[in-house]
Design a protein around this motif. Sequence first.
Motif, PDB file in Angstrom:
ATOM      1  N   PRO A  54      -2.759  24.633  44.999  1.00  0.00           N
ATOM      2  CA  PRO A  54      -2.721  25.103  46.340  1.00  0.00           C
ATOM      3  C   PRO A  54      -4.039  25.517  46.777  1.00  0.00           C
ATOM      4  CG  PRO A  54      -0.779  26.162  45.277  1.00  0.00           C
ATOM      5  CD  PRO A  54      -1.631  25.405  44.183  1.00  0.00           C
ATOM      6  N   GLY A  55      -4.437  24.978  48.039  1.00  0.00           N
ATOM      7  CA  GLY A  55      -5.678  25.316  48.541  1.00  0.00           C
ATOM      8  C   GLY A  55      -6.857  24.442  48.055  1.00  0.00           C
ATOM      9  N   ALA A  56      -6.520  23.554  47.347  1.00  0.00           N
ATOM     10  CA  ALA A  56      -7.854  22.687  46.859  1.00  0.00           C
ATOM     11  C   ALA A  56      -8.226  21.814  48.070  1.00  0.00           C
ATOM     12  CB  ALA A  56      -7.152  21.703  45.475  1.00  0.00           C
ATOM     13  N   PHE A  57      -7.341  21.637  49.023  1.00  0.00           N
ATOM     14  CA  PHE A  57      -7.741  20.748  50.193  1.00  0.00           C
ATOM     15  C   PHE A  57      -7.713  21.628  51.310  1.00  0.00           C
ATOM     16  CE2 PHE A  57      -7.325  17.251  47.051  1.00  0.00           C
ATOM     17  CZ  PHE A  57      -8.116  16.444  47.353  1.00  0.00           C
ATOM     18  N   ARG A  58      -8.770  21.496  52.059  1.00  0.00           N
ATOM     19  CA  ARG A  58      -8.655  22.232  53.630  1.00  0.00           C
ATOM     20  C   ARG A  58      -7.416  21.257  54.345  1.00  0.00           C
ATOM     21  NH1 ARG A  58     -13.322  23.879  57.721  1.00  0.00           N
ATOM     22  NH2 ARG A  58     -11.974  23.740  59.555  1.00  0.00           N
ATOM     23  N   ASN A  59      -7.592  20.061  54.194  1.00  0.00           N
ATOM     24  CA  ASN A  59      -6.503  19.278  55.071  1.00  0.00           C
ATOM     25  C   ASN A  59      -5.506  18.612  54.064  1.00  0.00           C
ATOM     26  OD1 ASN A  59      -5.328  17.510  56.439  1.00  0.00           O
ATOM     27  ND2 ASN A  59      -6.961  16.661  57.560  1.00  0.00           N
ATOM     28  N   GLU A  60      -4.379  19.306  53.929  1.00  0.00           N
ATOM     29  CA  GLU A  60      -3.491  18.926  53.088  1.00  0.00           C
ATOM     30  C   GLU A  60      -2.885  17.321  53.168  1.00  0.00           C
ATOM     31  OE1 GLU A  60      -1.798  20.428  50.352  1.00  0.00           O
ATOM     32  OE2 GLU A  60      -3.105  22.368  50.757  1.00  0.00           O
ATOM     33  N   SER A  61      -3.272  16.893  54.308  1.00  0.00           N
ATOM     34  CA  SER A  61      -3.043  15.325  54.358  1.00  0.00           C
ATOM     35  C   SER A  61      -4.013  14.429  53.798  1.00  0.00           C
ATOM     36  CB  SER A  61      -2.625  15.127  55.764  1.00  0.00           C
ATOM     37  OG  SER A  61      -3.795  14.865  56.517  1.00  0.00           O
ATOM     38  N   THR A  62      -5.354  15.019  53.277  1.00  0.00           N
ATOM     39  CA  THR A  62      -6.222  14.280  52.549  1.00  0.00           C
ATOM     40  C   THR A  62      -5.642  13.438  51.570  1.00  0.00           C
ATOM     41  OG1 THR A  62      -7.914  15.369  53.445  1.00  0.00           O
ATOM     42  CG2 THR A  62      -8.374  14.196  51.471  1.00  0.00           C
ATOM     43  N   LEU A  63      -6.017  12.104  51.441  1.00  0.00           N
ATOM     44  CA  LEU A  63      -5.005  11.288  50.255  1.00  0.00           C
ATOM     45  C   LEU A  63      -6.066  11.581  49.223  1.00  0.00           C
ATOM     46  CD1 LEU A  63      -4.953   7.882  52.180  1.00  0.00           C
ATOM     47  CD2 LEU A  63      -3.254   9.461  51.445  1.00  0.00           C
ATOM     48  N   LEU A  64      -5.445  11.516  48.124  1.00  0.00           N
ATOM     49  CA  LEU A  64      -6.042  11.740  46.714  1.00  0.00           C
ATOM     50  C   LEU A  64      -5.736  10.768  45.656  1.00  0.00           C
ATOM     51  CD1 LEU A  64      -7.785  13.639  44.596  1.00  0.00           C
ATOM     52  CD2 LEU A  64      -5.492  14.874  44.042  1.00  0.00           C
ATOM     53  N   THR A  65      -6.761  10.076  45.153  1.00  0.00           N
ATOM     54  CA  THR A  65      -6.530   9.106  43.993  1.00  0.00           C
ATOM     55  C   THR A  65      -7.527   9.572  42.935  1.00  0.00           C
ATOM     56  OG1 THR A  65      -8.357   7.448  44.806  1.00  0.00           O
ATOM     57  CG2 THR A  65      -6.011   7.085  45.783  1.00  0.00           C
ATOM     58  N   ASN A  66      -7.041   8.944  41.961  1.00  0.00           N
ATOM     59  CA  ASN A  66      -7.821   9.328  40.455  1.00  0.00           C
ATOM     60  C   ASN A  66      -8.091   7.907  39.959  1.00  0.00           C
ATOM     61  OD1 ASN A  66      -5.569   8.669  39.233  1.00  0.00           O
ATOM     62  ND2 ASN A  66      -5.626  10.679  38.160  1.00  0.00           N
ATOM     63  N   SER A  67      -8.874   7.894  38.669  1.00  0.00           N
ATOM     64  CA  SER A  67      -9.333   6.665  38.092  1.00  0.00           C
ATOM     65  C   SER A  67      -8.432   6.638  36.775  1.00  0.00           C
ATOM     66  CB  SER A  67     -10.808   6.696  37.948  1.00  0.00           C
ATOM     67  OG  SER A  67     -11.333   6.866  39.091  1.00  0.00           O
ATOM     68  N   ALA A  68      -7.422   7.370  36.573  1.00  0.00           N
ATOM     69  CA  ALA A  68      -6.370   7.072  35.515  1.00  0.00           C
ATOM     70  C   ALA A  68      -6.122   5.652  35.165  1.00  0.00           C
ATOM     71  CB  ALA A  68      -5.220   7.811  35.388  1.00  0.00           C
TER      72      ALA A  68
END
Lengths: 324, 324
Positions: free
Chosen positions: A83-97
């Motif tokens: 929680p709190g990692a993003f200022r904007n909770e709707s920002t998309l997060l992808t990773n490189s797994a």
Amino acid sequence: MEKKLAVIRPAISDSEQEKIVLAAHDAGYTPVFLDPKNVSESDYMDAEIIYGEGAAAKKAAAESDVLRWLCASFAGVDAFCRPGAFRNESTLLTNSAGAYGVSLAEHAIMMALMMMRRMPVFEEGIRNRRWLPPMPQDSIKNSVITLLGTGDVGSCLARRLRGFEPAKIIGVCRSGRCREPAFDEIFATDRLKEVLGETDLLIMSLPATVQTKHILNEEMLSAMHPGAYVVNVGRGNTIDEKALSAALNEKRLAGAALDVMETEPLPEDSPLWDTPNLILTPHVAGNLTVDYTRNRNTEMFCEDLLRYAKGQPLLHLVDRTAGY
Amino acid sequence: MEKKLAVIRPAISDSEQEKIVLAAHDAGYTPVFLDPKNVSESDYMDAEIIYGEGAAAKKAAAESDVLRWLCASFAGVDAFCRPGAFRNESTLLTNSAGAYGVSLAEHAIMMALMMMRRMPVFEEGIRNRRWLPPMPQDSIKNSVITLLGTGDVGSCLARRLRGFEPAKIIGVCRSGRCREPAFDEIFATDRLKEVLGETDLLIMSLPATVQTKHILNEEMLSAMHPGAYVVNVGRGNTIDEKALSAALNEKRLAGAALDVMETEPLPEDSPLWDTPNLILTPHVAGNLTVDYTRNRNTEMFCEDLLRYAKGQPLLHLVDRTAGY
């Protein structure tokens, strides 16, 4: 407003840069390439998309109000799922797994063989110019292998270990389901203890989540037989290091090899430094140091960039509740 | 006259001993089990069959006139193929090539990965409690692998390396023919230099013969590129060590790993001790130290023992002219 894409990734080659420029052009973005070790806030705080890693990625997530998509060039995004990692909770997060499985699997197999073949003992002999005699060795052939984690890493491992003719390859994962045909059996995590009783070689490649924290604890270790080996190339906090160290000191395990630890770099006073039959490496099983990993990482981002531009769902989206 | 079989083999387990006793009984022989490190001449000089190794096997071959079959429990029988090795030239000679491939292949893959992943550098860091940063690593994936020697070891290697997704696996052998489907291409030895030009990882598993002596010499090494790696788990004299050492010192090769050397134990004044990017192990890639190897070794002898008793051709007969 200019549509800005900031690439903050180390070890980027000319051909990768070219690929990103082309994909960005097709998607309607202007990419800037920044060094993660030497980048100033003004270079990336106005970016709509960031692809990369380091303190800048973390800062942008926490503070930028224009960031709409963060593509992490690494796999372990636990810190970005809090929680709190993003200022904007709707920002998309992808990773490189998916980019690191090949490298992590090679590292894990190397470490497993080093333990089974008593390599640290022979290496010490050679350093002292002593020609040691043969001593009992174990083999992957006819061993029961358990892969805790059946994602990209576990699947890459299963496909590579197949050719070594193990007795069987068991996969253990949350769902108890996995499509990779190189596994002989798949169990859900609640069967782990039972599976460990017959395991000769356990290789762990789990993400760091609430469920996986200290999953290999004293209770699980005590289910293993004294000839068994443990390898961890996932996340350090999936093992209770005190319990592991005790098991090794008391010869309740034949050996362990860790590329990841609960605290990295390993603190000077960690008992792991002096634990017998333990091989350590400094979190180098999966980095952007192998050509294949770098190229695959770039390809995965470019795929998703074109999808993003078209409004299609991203392929490498992180499930922030699950944590991976 | 009693038909005597002397078993002079180390590390023999109860279950192996039982297998041999049963097979010997069926074949009409009375086996005696002797320790190769502590055996007196009178225990074996009257044996018709000897299965084993060590000075006793050599002495019996050279001096016994009742020995009709020597089954070497090892693979490299070059010393037994020299003129004068046997008092009686008609004594049958078999070896145990076929029992060691699994162990040698695991050792060779371990050493290849250790070089590619810069393991000696990270290990030195860990010994000094230094947490080294990632550094460039190579991968088996997408590498061109050449296996010089396509017998049991080469074939075990090819089957295991397949899963690592190399660019291709090339086999090089005397005949240029090999039935193992895990190879992508097979060439005869006269094409070696050309093949080495495209090789990223060379693994050697050749017997010691007149033809293979120093087969990897300065000319061949100079055909290789500076990012290439060499592993030898065959016989030491198949590499010109001076030429190899020079190539490593001059960075014309990325690394080499040797389990076998021209003189073993490695002499104190050997330049190999101080050669950079060289991993050494004291001839421990294939010994009777792995359960599978021991059991297979015993099985192969028992198979041939029953054939011998029936007057059938032996399966593991050595071609003494070829030397293996």
